[in-house]
Design a protein around this motif. Structure first.
Motif, PDB file in Angstrom:
ATOM      1  N   PHE A  91     117.400  86.066 112.646  1.00 30.69           N
ATOM      2  CA  PHE A  91     118.563  86.260 113.508  1.00 30.69           C
ATOM      3  C   PHE A  91     118.138  86.907 114.822  1.00 30.69           C
ATOM      4  O   PHE A  91     118.607  86.511 115.893  1.00 30.69           O
ATOM      5  CB  PHE A  91     119.592  87.140 112.800  1.00 30.69           C
ATOM      6  N   ARG A  92     117.250  87.886 114.746  1.00 29.20           N
ATOM      7  CA  ARG A  92     116.767  88.562 115.958  1.00 29.20           C
ATOM      8  C   ARG A  92     116.123  87.576 116.915  1.00 29.20           C
ATOM      9  O   ARG A  92     116.407  87.583 118.119  1.00 29.20           O
ATOM     10  CB  ARG A  92     115.755  89.646 115.575  1.00 29.20           C
ATOM     11  N   GLU A  93     115.250  86.725 116.391  1.00 20.00           N
ATOM     12  CA  GLU A  93     114.543  85.790 117.264  1.00 20.00           C
ATOM     13  C   GLU A  93     115.471  84.701 117.792  1.00 20.00           C
ATOM     14  O   GLU A  93     115.317  84.250 118.938  1.00 20.00           O
ATOM     15  CB  GLU A  93     113.356  85.181 116.511  1.00 20.00           C
ATOM     16  N   THR A  94     116.438  84.297 116.987  1.00 19.45           N
ATOM     17  CA  THR A  94     117.430  83.325 117.459  1.00 19.45           C
ATOM     18  C   THR A  94     118.255  83.930 118.595  1.00 19.45           C
ATOM     19  O   THR A  94     118.469  83.304 119.637  1.00 19.45           O
ATOM     20  CB  THR A  94     118.363  82.909 116.309  1.00 19.45           C
ATOM     21  N   LEU A  95     118.730  85.150 118.370  1.00 20.04           N
ATOM     22  CA  LEU A  95     119.522  85.831 119.385  1.00 20.04           C
ATOM     23  C   LEU A  95     118.699  86.053 120.650  1.00 20.04           C
ATOM     24  O   LEU A  95     119.208  85.890 121.772  1.00 20.04           O
ATOM     25  CB  LEU A  95     120.040  87.164 118.848  1.00 20.04           C
ATOM     26  N   PHE A  96     117.436  86.405 120.489  1.00 21.43           N
ATOM     27  CA  PHE A  96     116.583  86.596 121.671  1.00 21.43           C
ATOM     28  C   PHE A  96     116.497  85.316 122.492  1.00 21.43           C
ATOM     29  O   PHE A  96     116.582  85.353 123.719  1.00 21.43           O
ATOM     30  CB  PHE A  96     115.178  87.046 121.262  1.00 21.43           C
ATOM     31  N   ARG A  97     116.323  84.180 121.828  1.00 20.41           N
ATOM     32  CA  ARG A  97     116.233  82.914 122.570  1.00 20.41           C
ATOM     33  C   ARG A  97     117.509  82.641 123.358  1.00 20.41           C
ATOM     34  O   ARG A  97     117.465  82.203 124.508  1.00 20.41           O
ATOM     35  CB  ARG A  97     115.942  81.757 121.612  1.00 20.41           C
ATOM     36  N   VAL A  98     118.649  82.916 122.725  1.00 13.89           N
ATOM     37  CA  VAL A  98     119.936  82.693 123.391  1.00 13.89           C
ATOM     38  C   VAL A  98     120.085  83.623 124.594  1.00 13.89           C
ATOM     39  O   VAL A  98     120.431  83.190 125.697  1.00 13.89           O
ATOM     40  CB  VAL A  98     121.099  82.901 122.407  1.00 13.89           C
ATOM     41  N   VAL A 108     120.527  76.908 126.439  1.00 16.86           N
ATOM     42  CA  VAL A 108     120.697  77.447 125.090  1.00 16.86           C
ATOM     43  C   VAL A 108     120.827  76.298 124.104  1.00 16.86           C
ATOM     44  O   VAL A 108     121.623  75.373 124.309  1.00 16.86           O
ATOM     45  CB  VAL A 108     121.951  78.340 125.011  1.00 16.86           C
ATOM     46  N   ALA A 109     120.032  76.342 123.043  1.00 14.69           N
ATOM     47  CA  ALA A 109     120.086  75.295 122.027  1.00 14.69           C
ATOM     48  C   ALA A 109     121.323  75.460 121.153  1.00 14.69           C
ATOM     49  O   ALA A 109     121.625  76.569 120.700  1.00 14.69           O
ATOM     50  CB  ALA A 109     118.829  75.349 121.160  1.00 14.69           C
ATOM     51  N   ARG A 110     122.021  74.359 120.903  1.00 11.74           N
ATOM     52  CA  ARG A 110     123.207  74.393 120.045  1.00 11.74           C
ATOM     53  C   ARG A 110     122.839  74.881 118.642  1.00 11.74           C
ATOM     54  O   ARG A 110     123.620  75.573 117.987  1.00 11.74           O
ATOM     55  CB  ARG A 110     123.818  72.992 119.977  1.00 11.74           C
ATOM     56  N   HIS A 115     123.385  78.936 114.309  1.00  6.38           N
ATOM     57  CA  HIS A 115     122.810  79.937 113.399  1.00  6.38           C
ATOM     58  C   HIS A 115     123.533  81.272 113.549  1.00  6.38           C
ATOM     59  O   HIS A 115     123.817  81.941 112.547  1.00  6.38           O
ATOM     60  CB  HIS A 115     121.321  80.118 113.686  1.00  6.38           C
ATOM     61  N   ILE A 116     123.848  81.661 114.767  1.00  8.53           N
ATOM     62  CA  ILE A 116     124.596  82.897 115.000  1.00  8.53           C
ATOM     63  C   ILE A 116     125.988  82.798 114.370  1.00  8.53           C
ATOM     64  O   ILE A 116     126.476  83.756 113.752  1.00  8.53           O
ATOM     65  CB  ILE A 116     124.688  83.205 116.504  1.00  8.53           C
ATOM     66  N   GLU A 117     126.609  81.649 114.493  1.00  4.81           N
ATOM     67  CA  GLU A 117     127.917  81.433 113.872  1.00  4.81           C
ATOM     68  C   GLU A 117     127.834  81.581 112.358  1.00  4.81           C
ATOM     69  O   GLU A 117     128.718  82.191 111.725  1.00  4.81           O
ATOM     70  CB  GLU A 117     128.443  80.038 114.223  1.00  4.81           C
ATOM     71  N   THR A 118     126.779  81.041 111.774  1.00  2.20           N
ATOM     72  CA  THR A 118     126.599  81.123 110.320  1.00  2.20           C
ATOM     73  C   THR A 118     126.456  82.570 109.861  1.00  2.20           C
ATOM     74  O   THR A 118     127.078  83.004 108.879  1.00  2.20           O
ATOM     75  CB  THR A 118     125.357  80.319 109.884  1.00  2.20           C
TER      76      THR A 118
END
Length: 217
Positions: A91-98, A108-110, A115-118
């Motif tokens: 989650f941290r790395e996903t959020l960082f990319r966003v 920003v990748a959909r 993943h953040i929504e999940t």
């Protein structure tokens, strides 16, 4: 707890750096805990579920009592605790990319938003409304004991920032090798560095040396 108190409590731990120079939101401090993991050394500062709970407690995202409950639950179910830790890092790395895409003007990748929504859907059952001086806010249910509940403060902070006007003041440190994100609270929106004493001075010295070399040619 103020910044200096959090730093003192976590002193000696690699992630203490996130409290020495805070980003302005819990989720940003958590993103910044990945600084070393994204660099050449690939060293993870939050190396397991125990570190995650220690970090959350130092950040005052959870109380001492909640931290103790999570540690007992982890001792009873170490495999499940390791899975939650893995989710937290993902989650941290996903959020960082966003957030980095927002700060750098990228796309920003959909998939990342999904993943953040999940994770938000998984964290929502552990959230409760609590009264503040100005109104209400979502916070972790004090009675929540499930290991999954440890994600709630991080996810809630991320959603709060992503849907806030503060997002327009999101910045990334001007040092290309620094992955620090922060909210620029200066009146003229002029903050460029995570910290002038570190990255700011490094870049100043670098520019001075480049100028000196050019002048010597």
């Amino acid at each position: 707890m103020n910044t200096s108190t959090a730093f003192r409590r976590s002193k000696g731990r690699p992630y203490a750096e996130t409290f020495r120079c805070p980003g302005g939101a819990l989720c940003l401090d958590f993103c910044n805990s990945g600084q070393s993991a994204r660099g050449p050394s690939g060293t993870e500062w939050i190396a397991g579920f125990s570190d995650l709970i220690d970090w959350l407690e130092a950040a005052r995202a959870i109380t001492g009592g909640q931290a103790g409950g999570f540690r007992r639950a982890a001792a009873a179910s170490p495999r499940a605790a390791a899975q939650v830790w893995g989710r937290a890092i993902k989650f941290r790395e996903t959020l960082f990319r966003v957030l980095n895409a927002k700060a750098e003007g990228g796309v920003v990748a959909r998939e990342d938003l999904s993943h953040i929504e999940t994770e938000h859907a998984r964290a929502a059952p552990f959230a409760r409304l609590s009264r503040t001086g100005e109104g209400y806010r979502w916070s972790l249910d004090p009675s929540a004991a499930a290991l999954d509940a440890a994600m709630q403060p991080l996810v809630e902070s991320a959603l709060s920032l992503l849907t806030s006007a503060k997002l327009e003041r999101l910045r990334r440190c001007g040092n290309s090798t620094c992955y620090w994100l922060f909210i620029d609270e200066t009146k003229n929106h002029s903050r460029r560095w995570c910290e002038m004493a570190s990255c700011g001075n490094v870049l100043k010295v670098r520019r001075h040396r480049e100028k000196a070399r050019s002048a010597a040619r």
